[in-house]
Design a protein around this motif. Structure first.
Motif, PDB file in Angstrom:
ATOM      1  N   GLY A 160       0.808  -1.211   0.000  1.00  0.00           N
ATOM      2  CA  GLY A 160       0.000   0.000   0.000  1.00  0.00           C
ATOM      3  C   GLY A 160       0.839   1.257   0.000  1.00  0.00           C
ATOM      4  O   GLY A 160       0.501   2.256  -0.656  1.00  0.00           O
ATOM      5  N   LEU A 161       1.970   1.212   0.715  1.00  0.00           N
ATOM      6  CA  LEU A 161       2.861   2.370   0.740  1.00  0.00           C
ATOM      7  C   LEU A 161       3.464   2.602  -0.642  1.00  0.00           C
ATOM      8  O   LEU A 161       3.563   3.743  -1.106  1.00  0.00           O
ATOM      9  N   TRP A 162       3.863   1.527  -1.305  1.00  0.00           N
ATOM     10  CA  TRP A 162       4.393   1.635  -2.672  1.00  0.00           C
ATOM     11  C   TRP A 162       3.329   2.207  -3.611  1.00  0.00           C
ATOM     12  O   TRP A 162       3.607   3.084  -4.442  1.00  0.00           O
ATOM     13  N   ALA A 163       2.084   1.755  -3.463  1.00  0.00           N
ATOM     14  CA  ALA A 163       1.014   2.278  -4.298  1.00  0.00           C
ATOM     15  C   ALA A 163       0.795   3.772  -4.052  1.00  0.00           C
ATOM     16  O   ALA A 163       0.589   4.552  -4.989  1.00  0.00           O
ATOM     17  N   ALA A 164       0.865   4.181  -2.779  1.00  0.00           N
ATOM     18  CA  ALA A 164       0.684   5.600  -2.457  1.00  0.00           C
ATOM     19  C   ALA A 164       1.808   6.444  -3.045  1.00  0.00           C
ATOM     20  O   ALA A 164       1.572   7.550  -3.550  1.00  0.00           O
ATOM     21  N   ASN A 219      11.885   7.795   4.916  1.00  0.00           N
ATOM     22  CA  ASN A 219      11.971   8.897   5.874  1.00  0.00           C
ATOM     23  C   ASN A 219      10.604   9.014   6.553  1.00  0.00           C
ATOM     24  O   ASN A 219       9.611   9.404   5.933  1.00  0.00           O
ATOM     25  N   GLU A 220      10.559   8.661   7.831  1.00  0.00           N
ATOM     26  CA  GLU A 220       9.298   8.571   8.545  1.00  0.00           C
ATOM     27  C   GLU A 220       8.527   9.889   8.513  1.00  0.00           C
ATOM     28  O   GLU A 220       7.312   9.922   8.262  1.00  0.00           O
ATOM     29  N   GLU A 221       9.239  10.999   8.732  1.00  0.00           N
ATOM     30  CA  GLU A 221       8.587  12.304   8.778  1.00  0.00           C
ATOM     31  C   GLU A 221       8.003  12.684   7.427  1.00  0.00           C
ATOM     32  O   GLU A 221       6.871  13.169   7.330  1.00  0.00           O
ATOM     33  N   ARG A 222       8.766  12.448   6.347  1.00  0.00           N
ATOM     34  CA  ARG A 222       8.302  12.824   5.006  1.00  0.00           C
ATOM     35  C   ARG A 222       7.155  11.928   4.545  1.00  0.00           C
ATOM     36  O   ARG A 222       6.255  12.378   3.838  1.00  0.00           O
ATOM     37  N   VAL A 223       7.192  10.647   4.922  1.00  0.00           N
ATOM     38  CA  VAL A 223       6.076   9.761   4.578  1.00  0.00           C
ATOM     39  C   VAL A 223       4.793  10.288   5.199  1.00  0.00           C
ATOM     40  O   VAL A 223       3.721  10.297   4.565  1.00  0.00           O
ATOM     41  N   ARG A 224       4.889  10.765   6.422  1.00  0.00           N
ATOM     42  CA  ARG A 224       3.712  11.316   7.104  1.00  0.00           C
ATOM     43  C   ARG A 224       3.242  12.603   6.423  1.00  0.00           C
ATOM     44  O   ARG A 224       2.049  12.791   6.158  1.00  0.00           O
ATOM     45  N   GLU A 225       4.175  13.492   6.119  1.00  0.00           N
ATOM     46  CA  GLU A 225       3.799  14.802   5.586  1.00  0.00           C
ATOM     47  C   GLU A 225       3.348  14.724   4.131  1.00  0.00           C
ATOM     48  O   GLU A 225       2.419  15.428   3.727  1.00  0.00           O
ATOM     49  N   VAL A 226       4.023  13.904   3.335  1.00  0.00           N
ATOM     50  CA  VAL A 226       3.754  13.873   1.891  1.00  0.00           C
ATOM     51  C   VAL A 226       2.625  12.912   1.535  1.00  0.00           C
ATOM     52  O   VAL A 226       1.736  13.241   0.741  1.00  0.00           O
ATOM     53  N   GLY A 250       0.674  11.302   3.902  1.00  0.00           N
ATOM     54  CA  GLY A 250      -0.375  11.247   4.908  1.00  0.00           C
ATOM     55  C   GLY A 250      -0.476   9.908   5.593  1.00  0.00           C
ATOM     56  O   GLY A 250      -1.543   9.528   6.093  1.00  0.00           O
ATOM     57  N   LEU A 251       0.636   9.164   5.615  1.00  0.00           N
ATOM     58  CA  LEU A 251       0.657   7.835   6.225  1.00  0.00           C
ATOM     59  C   LEU A 251       1.580   7.816   7.427  1.00  0.00           C
ATOM     60  O   LEU A 251       2.639   8.445   7.415  1.00  0.00           O
ATOM     61  N   GLU A 252       1.179   7.079   8.439  1.00  0.00           N
ATOM     62  CA  GLU A 252       2.055   6.844   9.569  1.00  0.00           C
ATOM     63  C   GLU A 252       2.941   5.647   9.238  1.00  0.00           C
ATOM     64  O   GLU A 252       2.435   4.570   8.931  1.00  0.00           O
ATOM     65  N   LEU A 253       4.237   5.850   9.270  1.00  0.00           N
ATOM     66  CA  LEU A 253       5.160   4.769   8.964  1.00  0.00           C
ATOM     67  C   LEU A 253       5.174   3.793  10.125  1.00  0.00           C
ATOM     68  O   LEU A 253       5.476   4.158  11.258  1.00  0.00           O
ATOM     69  N   ASP A 254       4.810   2.563   9.862  1.00  0.00           N
ATOM     70  CA  ASP A 254       4.756   1.524  10.887  1.00  0.00           C
ATOM     71  C   ASP A 254       5.764   0.437  10.539  1.00  0.00           C
ATOM     72  O   ASP A 254       5.449  -0.489   9.792  1.00  0.00           O
ATOM     73  N   PRO A 255       6.994   0.544  11.049  1.00  0.00           N
ATOM     74  CA  PRO A 255       8.023  -0.443  10.692  1.00  0.00           C
ATOM     75  C   PRO A 255       7.611  -1.878  10.991  1.00  0.00           C
ATOM     76  O   PRO A 255       7.963  -2.797  10.251  1.00  0.00           O
ATOM     77  N   ALA A 256       6.852  -2.088  12.059  1.00  0.00           N
ATOM     78  CA  ALA A 256       6.438  -3.448  12.391  1.00  0.00           C
ATOM     79  C   ALA A 256       5.542  -4.048  11.317  1.00  0.00           C
ATOM     80  O   ALA A 256       5.542  -5.259  11.088  1.00  0.00           O
ATOM     81  N   ALA A 257       4.792  -3.190  10.628  1.00  0.00           N
ATOM     82  CA  ALA A 257       3.850  -3.684   9.621  1.00  0.00           C
ATOM     83  C   ALA A 257       4.551  -4.178   8.364  1.00  0.00           C
ATOM     84  O   ALA A 257       3.952  -4.912   7.570  1.00  0.00           O
TER      85      ALA A 257
END
Length: 545
Positions: A141-145, A286-293, A295-302
């Motif tokens: 899903g992150l790749w798709a986003a 980059n956790e911060e940029r993933v959130r800002e750009v 709109g996703l919370e980076l969840d490393p465990a997922a």
């Protein structure tokens, strides 16, 4: 062992090319024996770890060559046990490729249209899920986003996975403990066994010779169950027809070693090897940029949850584009292992070792792996065969040194560079990640989908097999594994290997009949379905539906 066993058909290998042909021949009444180099494991024996000595070192074969390393299956079920179950069909343009020979690589009788009915037969026999967005993993899903943010498209990948049975453990590469992945152990192989086929694990085929009755004599050695460097005897089996499906890194080696007894091999045996144009890129997010750009919370465990590749970018699979500029980019969860060694950090002078690498490894849970498949130039050539097997074993299990030499041409290098740039443009846009390709310095290029080392074709000089998969100059010997595929497919090849194997069966049945084997053609899918068989019936009128 002095006695010689006899059978109608001897199948070497139990992967897609071997299991499919063995099932149809056994169901048609032939006496079929299958020889498999690796062990026969059940679902409960697959370990959920990558420690040395666990099950994964038993069921993988990692062969290091000069410029190319090959990772393949080494067990009953072959590559179907250790693959990620992605089952797309090859794009239409693939069948019109010209490649380095500057003429159509595929036989004129095969196109996407003529292969589609055989694809349908595979889909009828192996349950393939058309995944929806609710089925994709977090990393998919992150790749798709990221693709959407960059103005690209993304597509869920069709997969041979029972989503109802899947626990999303993400260990499918090491064998599925839950029988969710639809490996050949759940369809073609049990069906072949039900019709009397015999499977012999830990039997490594060395060579083929002529038998006194005009058939073929296959020589094998018994491999120790714990240390594959040790043999525990040998044997011989006479067969009227031999089907080679040992894999694109082993089938040509068997044929090379057989030339002394059988006579000269076609020029293309052991040449034109393709790694399916494969290459891996690592994006450290980059956790911060993933959130800002995004709109996703980076969840490393997922990232550790899912089922291998679930989402691909296919924007470049456009037949109007020039050859060597078409490729796919597929999100792939690759468990820590080779990735920790081969992944390179970013920076002006990236290296696969050093302080920058140590820092990169500290963020391994934020890695998004992108698998690219380009159009390569079939540069691989196998040298003289080793004394035994497909490689000189240097460890108790898994690791060997092979004779494959692979020197990428400018076409291949440019295609890799284009796909690398596309990965960067998508994932480094607005600072989402830092992207680098895995290094080729340590083990050369690498592939999990070896192809084309004994390919089909119309030109006797550039193809080892005719369009029926029969070895030129050696009637009654057929090749049905990935080595028969003419070149890179730009997508995962299991579906195409399987469709070609289904297509090859009528010719193998005909050859067996000509050699006195009482065998028919027309078995349904392993579960008894017949719609796919009806679809291909007009293509084999001489043998019936």
């Amino acid at each position: 062992m002095n006695s010689v066993e006899r059978t109608d058909v001897l199948v070497v290998g139990t992967g897609f090319g071997g299991a499919i042909t063995a099932y149809h021949l056994a169901a048609g009444g032939a006496d079929v024996v299958m020889l498999e180099r690796g062990p026969w494991l059940t679902a409960g024996e697959y370990d959920h770890d990558f420690k040395l000595g666990s099950s994964y070192t038993r069921i993988f074969d990692f062969t290091v060559g000069d410029g190319m390393s090959v990772l393949g299956g080494n067990c009953v079920g072959g590559g179907s046990v250790v693959y990620f179950a992605a089952m797309p069909r090859a794009p239409r343009f693939v069948f019109e490729r010209r490649g380095g020979i500057n003429r159509r690589m595929w036989p004129s009788s095969i196109s996407r249209d003529t292969l589609d009915p055989w694809y349908d037969r595979v889909a009828e026999s192996i349950a393939i899920t058309r995944q929806g967005w609710d089925d994709v993993s977090y990393s998919g899903g992150l790749w798709a986003a990221a693709c959407r943010h960059a103005g690209r498209t993304a597509n869920p990948v069709p997969a041979a996975v029972d989503t109802a049975a899947c626990t999303n453990c993400n260990w499918m590469m090491a064998g599925c403990r839950f029988d969710a992945k639809q490996s050949l152990l759940l369809n073609y192989l049990p069906a072949a066994l039900a019709h009397g086929a015999k499977i012999r694990p830990l039997h490594e085929v060395q060579s083929i010779a002529k038998s006194p009755d005009g058939g073929y004599r296959v020589h094998y050695q018994l491999v120790d169950a714990e240390d594959y460097r040790i043999t525990a005897g040998e044997g011989r089996i006479d067969a009227k027809v031999v089907v080679l499906a040992a894999g694109a890194a082993a089938t040509p080696v068997i044929l090379q070693r057989s030339a002394a007894a059988l006579g000269p091999m076609p020029h293309a045996v052991g040449r034109y090897f393709s790694g399916n144009g494969e290459r891996l890129n690592t994006a450290v997010l980059n956790e911060e940029r993933v959130r800002e750009v995004l709109g996703l919370e980076l969840d490393p465990a997922a990232f550790q949850i899912g089922k291998g590749p679930t989402v691909a970018n296919w924007d470049r699979l456009d037949g109007s584009l020039p050859e060597y500029t078409r490729f796919s980019l597929e999100q792939l969860y690759f468990p820590p292992g080779l990735g920790t060694i081969l992944a390179m950090p970013g920076g002006p002078d990236p290296r696969w070792f050093g302080l920058d690498k140590k820092e990169m490894l500290s963020h391994w849970q934020k890695w998004l792996i992108i698998f690219q498949m380009i159009e390569d130039d079939n540069e691989g050539v196998f040298g003289p065969p080793p004394a035994r097997g497909n490689a000189d074993r240097v460890s108790q299990q898994m690791l060997g040194l092979g004779t494959l030499s692979y020197k990428p041409t400018l076409n291949t290098q440019a295609a890799w560079a284009m796909a690398d740039a596309e990965c960067k443009d998508i994932l480094e846009r607005d600072g989402l990640a830092t992207v680098t390709a895995w290094t080729n310095d340590l083990v050369g290029a690498y592939t999990v989908h070896p192809l084309a080392s004994c390919r089909i074709g119309d030109d006797p000089h550039t193809s080892a097999l005719d369009d029926r998969h029969e070895l030129r100059g050696h009637p009654g010997i057929f090749v049905t594994d990935g080595s028969a595929v003419p070149g890179a497919l730009t997508v995962n090849p299991a579906m195409t290997i399987s469709a070609l194997a289904e297509r090859a069966v009528p010719a193998i049945v005909r050859a067996a009949r000509e050699r006195g084997v009482d065998v028919s053609y027309g078995a349904p899918a392993p579960d008894g379905s017949t719609s796919g068989r009806r679809g291909t019936a007009p293509l084999v009128p001489a043998l019936g539906g």
